[in-house]
Design a protein around this motif. Sequence first.
Motif, PDB file in Angstrom:
ATOM      1  N   HIS A   1      36.570   2.996  -6.741  1.00 53.20           N
ATOM      2  CA  HIS A   1      37.179   1.782  -7.286  1.00 53.20           C
ATOM      3  C   HIS A   1      36.105   0.713  -7.468  1.00 53.20           C
ATOM      4  O   HIS A   1      35.254   0.536  -6.605  1.00 53.20           O
ATOM      5  CB  HIS A   1      38.262   1.294  -6.316  1.00 53.20           C
ATOM      6  CG  HIS A   1      39.174   0.251  -6.880  1.00 53.20           C
ATOM      7  ND1 HIS A   1      38.769  -1.035  -7.131  1.00 53.20           N
ATOM      8  CD2 HIS A   1      40.477   0.313  -7.249  1.00 53.20           C
ATOM      9  CE1 HIS A   1      39.789  -1.718  -7.612  1.00 53.20           C
ATOM     10  NE2 HIS A   1      40.835  -0.925  -7.703  1.00 53.20           N
ATOM     11  N   LEU A   2      36.163   0.006  -8.602  1.00 56.69           N
ATOM     12  CA  LEU A   2      35.220  -1.096  -8.830  1.00 56.69           C
ATOM     13  C   LEU A   2      35.346  -2.154  -7.736  1.00 56.69           C
ATOM     14  O   LEU A   2      36.433  -2.386  -7.217  1.00 56.69           O
ATOM     15  CB  LEU A   2      35.509  -1.768 -10.182  1.00 56.69           C
ATOM     16  CG  LEU A   2      35.087  -1.025 -11.442  1.00 56.69           C
ATOM     17  CD1 LEU A   2      35.522  -1.826 -12.674  1.00 56.69           C
ATOM     18  CD2 LEU A   2      33.585  -0.794 -11.476  1.00 56.69           C
ATOM     19  N   LEU A   3      34.230  -2.790  -7.417  1.00 55.13           N
ATOM     20  CA  LEU A   3      34.237  -3.930  -6.503  1.00 55.13           C
ATOM     21  C   LEU A   3      34.420  -5.206  -7.325  1.00 55.13           C
ATOM     22  O   LEU A   3      33.638  -5.488  -8.231  1.00 55.13           O
ATOM     23  CB  LEU A   3      32.912  -3.991  -5.728  1.00 55.13           C
ATOM     24  CG  LEU A   3      32.550  -2.737  -4.926  1.00 55.13           C
ATOM     25  CD1 LEU A   3      31.232  -2.958  -4.171  1.00 55.13           C
ATOM     26  CD2 LEU A   3      33.651  -2.356  -3.957  1.00 55.13           C
ATOM     27  N   ARG A   4      35.469  -5.936  -7.018  1.00 56.95           N
ATOM     28  CA  ARG A   4      35.754  -7.164  -7.768  1.00 56.95           C
ATOM     29  C   ARG A   4      36.220  -8.237  -6.796  1.00 56.95           C
ATOM     30  O   ARG A   4      37.394  -8.614  -6.775  1.00 56.95           O
ATOM     31  CB  ARG A   4      36.830  -6.893  -8.821  1.00 56.95           C
ATOM     32  CG  ARG A   4      36.291  -6.192 -10.065  1.00 56.95           C
ATOM     33  CD  ARG A   4      37.362  -6.157 -11.131  1.00 56.95           C
ATOM     34  NE  ARG A   4      38.593  -5.669 -10.557  1.00 56.95           N
ATOM     35  CZ  ARG A   4      39.347  -4.691 -11.104  1.00 56.95           C
ATOM     36  NH1 ARG A   4      38.976  -4.120 -12.228  1.00 56.95           N
ATOM     37  NH2 ARG A   4      40.453  -4.321 -10.520  1.00 56.95           N
ATOM     38  N   PRO A   5      35.307  -8.743  -5.980  1.00 58.33           N
ATOM     39  CA  PRO A   5      35.703  -9.683  -4.920  1.00 58.33           C
ATOM     40  C   PRO A   5      36.368 -10.929  -5.478  1.00 58.33           C
ATOM     41  O   PRO A   5      36.052 -11.378  -6.577  1.00 58.33           O
ATOM     42  CB  PRO A   5      34.377 -10.025  -4.243  1.00 58.33           C
ATOM     43  CG  PRO A   5      33.293  -9.551  -5.160  1.00 58.33           C
ATOM     44  CD  PRO A   5      33.875  -8.459  -5.981  1.00 58.33           C
ATOM     45  N   VAL A   6      37.298 -11.456  -4.709  1.00 60.28           N
ATOM     46  CA  VAL A   6      38.096 -12.596  -5.165  1.00 60.28           C
ATOM     47  C   VAL A   6      37.805 -13.871  -4.379  1.00 60.28           C
ATOM     48  O   VAL A   6      38.512 -14.862  -4.518  1.00 60.28           O
ATOM     49  CB  VAL A   6      39.608 -12.288  -5.095  1.00 60.28           C
ATOM     50  CG1 VAL A   6      39.963 -11.196  -6.090  1.00 60.28           C
ATOM     51  CG2 VAL A   6      40.026 -11.885  -3.696  1.00 60.28           C
ATOM     52  N   ASP A   7      36.770 -13.846  -3.564  1.00 55.51           N
ATOM     53  CA  ASP A   7      36.362 -15.073  -2.885  1.00 55.51           C
ATOM     54  C   ASP A   7      34.868 -14.978  -2.567  1.00 55.51           C
ATOM     55  O   ASP A   7      34.259 -13.919  -2.715  1.00 55.51           O
ATOM     56  CB  ASP A   7      37.211 -15.347  -1.635  1.00 55.51           C
ATOM     57  CG  ASP A   7      37.215 -14.206  -0.639  1.00 55.51           C
ATOM     58  OD1 ASP A   7      36.320 -13.338  -0.709  1.00 55.51           O
ATOM     59  OD2 ASP A   7      38.124 -14.174   0.206  1.00 55.51           O
ATOM     60  N   VAL A   8      34.292 -16.090  -2.167  1.00 58.47           N
ATOM     61  CA  VAL A   8      32.856 -16.130  -1.880  1.00 58.47           C
ATOM     62  C   VAL A   8      32.519 -15.157  -0.750  1.00 58.47           C
ATOM     63  O   VAL A   8      31.500 -14.456  -0.784  1.00 58.47           O
ATOM     64  CB  VAL A   8      32.416 -17.567  -1.537  1.00 58.47           C
ATOM     65  CG1 VAL A   8      31.006 -17.598  -0.970  1.00 58.47           C
ATOM     66  CG2 VAL A   8      32.496 -18.457  -2.792  1.00 58.47           C
TER      67      VAL A   8
ATOM     68  N   ILE B   1      32.110 -11.681  -2.112  1.00 66.06           N
ATOM     69  CA  ILE B   1      30.847 -11.501  -2.848  1.00 66.06           C
ATOM     70  C   ILE B   1      29.682 -11.333  -1.873  1.00 66.06           C
ATOM     71  O   ILE B   1      28.839 -10.447  -2.025  1.00 66.06           O
ATOM     72  CB  ILE B   1      30.601 -12.690  -3.795  1.00 66.06           C
ATOM     73  CG1 ILE B   1      31.704 -12.755  -4.861  1.00 66.06           C
ATOM     74  CG2 ILE B   1      29.219 -12.581  -4.454  1.00 66.06           C
ATOM     75  CD1 ILE B   1      31.650 -13.997  -5.754  1.00 66.06           C
ATOM     76  N   ASN B   2      29.646 -12.182  -0.855  1.00 66.43           N
ATOM     77  CA  ASN B   2      28.522 -12.120   0.079  1.00 66.43           C
ATOM     78  C   ASN B   2      28.572 -10.868   0.949  1.00 66.43           C
ATOM     79  O   ASN B   2      27.527 -10.290   1.271  1.00 66.43           O
ATOM     80  CB  ASN B   2      28.487 -13.392   0.940  1.00 66.43           C
ATOM     81  CG  ASN B   2      28.197 -14.616   0.089  1.00 66.43           C
ATOM     82  OD1 ASN B   2      27.589 -14.512  -0.983  1.00 66.43           O
ATOM     83  ND2 ASN B   2      28.634 -15.774   0.551  1.00 66.43           N
TER      84      ASN B   2
ATOM     85  N   MET C   1      29.806  -8.052  -0.051  1.00 67.29           N
ATOM     86  CA  MET C   1      29.375  -7.004  -0.979  1.00 67.29           C
ATOM     87  C   MET C   1      27.846  -6.944  -1.028  1.00 67.29           C
ATOM     88  O   MET C   1      27.254  -5.855  -0.941  1.00 67.29           O
ATOM     89  CB  MET C   1      29.953  -7.305  -2.369  1.00 67.29           C
ATOM     90  CG  MET C   1      29.469  -6.403  -3.476  1.00 67.29           C
ATOM     91  SD  MET C   1      30.353  -6.705  -5.070  1.00 67.29           S
ATOM     92  CE  MET C   1      29.594  -8.263  -5.596  1.00 67.29           C
ATOM     93  N   ALA C   2      27.211  -8.097  -1.136  1.00 68.11           N
ATOM     94  CA  ALA C   2      25.744  -8.116  -1.147  1.00 68.11           C
ATOM     95  C   ALA C   2      25.197  -7.595   0.185  1.00 68.11           C
ATOM     96  O   ALA C   2      24.273  -6.777   0.210  1.00 68.11           O
ATOM     97  CB  ALA C   2      25.237  -9.534  -1.425  1.00 68.11           C
TER      98      ALA C   2
ATOM     99  N   ILE D   1      43.988 -16.287  -4.189  1.00 67.37           N
ATOM    100  CA  ILE D   1      42.981 -15.306  -3.762  1.00 67.37           C
ATOM    101  C   ILE D   1      43.644 -14.100  -3.093  1.00 67.37           C
ATOM    102  O   ILE D   1      42.964 -13.267  -2.513  1.00 67.37           O
ATOM    103  CB  ILE D   1      41.905 -15.926  -2.832  1.00 67.37           C
ATOM    104  CG1 ILE D   1      42.523 -16.477  -1.547  1.00 67.37           C
ATOM    105  CG2 ILE D   1      41.108 -16.994  -3.559  1.00 67.37           C
ATOM    106  CD1 ILE D   1      41.491 -16.887  -0.515  1.00 67.37           C
TER     107      ILE D   1
END
Lengths: 335, 335
Positions: free
Chosen positions: B153-160, B163-164, B166-167, B292
């Motif tokens: 499944h694609l990663l599509r974060p919905v908050d900061v 995203i962080n 994920m990084a 979110i």
Amino acid sequence: MTQPAPGDLASAFSGARVIITGGLGFIGSNLARRLAGLGAEVTAIDSLIPEYGGNLFNVDDIAGRIRVNISDVRDMHALRYLVQGGDYLFNLAGQTSHLDSMNDPQTDLEINGTAQLSLLETCRKHAPGIRIVFASTRQIYGKPDYLPVDEKHLLRPVDVNGINKMAGEWYHILYNNVYGLKAAALRLTNTYGPRMRVKDARQTFLGIWIKMVLEGTPIEVWGGEQLRDFTYVDDCVEAMLLAAVTPAMEGQALNIGGDGVISLKDLAEMLVRVAGTGTAAIKPFPAERKRIDIGDYYADDSRLRALTGWTPTVSMEEGLRRTVAYYRENLPRYL
Amino acid sequence: MTQPAPGDLASAFSGARVIITGGLGFIGSNLARRLAGLGAEVTAIDSLIPEYGGNLFNVDDIAGRIRVNISDVRDMHALRYLVQGGDYLFNLAGQTSHLDSMNDPQTDLEINGTAQLSLLETCRKHAPGIRIVFASTRQIYGKPDYLPVDEKHLLRPVDVNGINKMAGEWYHILYNNVYGLKAAALRLTNTYGPRMRVKDARQTFLGIWIKMVLEGTPIEVWGGEQLRDFTYVDDCVEAMLLAAVTPAMEGQALNIGGDGVISLKDLAEMLVRVAGTGTAAIKPFPAERKRIDIGDYYADDSRLRALTGWTPTVSMEEGLRRTVAYYRENLPRYL
């Protein structure tokens, strides 16, 4: 799909206040020139870090027609002042060297992560109506599972730069989705043309190839069979302008490709033929590059074309011809 | 598949030097207890930031059997000293509140991005043989396209925060792939059990529900139809230990789920029934959370099960029973 009609770019940008981060760089300076031609009030922001793409000569011919502000995207105080009242922000500043990102990962994160987040916070608070286009990169896909790569492909970055650019892209999409900032991202592939960095391979290998051909040094082609796509810079600039004025692009992060696919070996031979100077030699892949190389890559950019009406207009051969002509005249300003 | 045989955990961890960041937190302290039981030399690192999950009472019963070091993951000097000579690093420290990440995005990035990158650089230079398990999160998927969500499944974060995280996850995978550090990531879903934060909803809504049930305050269920999966903390700990000793997990970032799927309404009713106190009321979704929220989520964790042999052993009802019993005895230490 709502596509901008011909003439929309002029009406959108004439008199508009446009900020370009990385505005003295390769794509940024070409964008600044096009926008000045459309009658925009352009502010080109650049740190002029010597290892990056900024070069004052890039805007020498439009010096009186744009505003130049030397500052770093990590300088949030300067950015806060500079973005206020802006209509458009083309956010192109970044650390782009993959090897540098491995050798100094924290600097890459500062520029491609921390500063991007600060810039978006600043826009949210001080320029909430601004329309943003972010320069992302196909590097975030990593080694493709299938070709051409569309936006359904998983992101699997293979270097620190790719991870941080992925985060930077997603900050833009998030701020679009959550805070109503209008932001789009283009995942750039190899972009080339006049004003690219040619003194080394930090921006793209094609830069140093052009320098070598003009200087008569044999080009070293690593591998040679790898397939790639390329975007001529004027086509890239047009895509960015269209992305900025197309409402359907808001919250999108889309691929941009170019006019067809070419192997590095064929590209080298085409370049030598177009230039009429230089030679090309196939070399084995250096180990340090091999471990972060991604094999073949080319984009499916049909979503971008469908949403914006964009289509590339400059063939690889014609693009190389223009690029070689530019550097034949200006090479010393890029060394 | 190479799966650890029974008894492998004891032989792997007996006498091993194990570092746990976030070691006084919910999962970290349960992990520390289990590892101490296996004969490991555990160092629990925690910043004890009051808004996060760290709580000295979490290790009160094993105080003499582990080493506690109060320091922040942003303190690179301390970490450099602490990771040297380590055999295993369970990297659980993080900012976990989604709302906090939106209100103070830079702090979230410092902890979940910058510090993670520094920690990996430190391990690469000063503890290259260490085996790392990183606590990632299902939040990075965002709103699912399909259920159950697998790793394709694609990663599509919905908050900061997403995203962080994920990084941060990708830094671990990258350092595994490029530098030969041995790192795996588990994408945790809702984990619950003794020692979770219950004074508010910063860690998970289930925490504050437990507090409310014990105090007799009506639970507010937002929506109620949303489906979720849950992992009882002992099962989560077991998965982390297995991930650390399973060579096939190196470079993997895999989902962990639990024993089935339940709607929030059914969960609230089960909790009230198990506790024998409290009530549950369905409420409309607050706007600030709604934007979110990610709808239904549950994981396909078959890859993790196949690679490690892990399987959940504690049912939702039994897990709630143990959790309620723990807080009935210890609630004041968590307020």
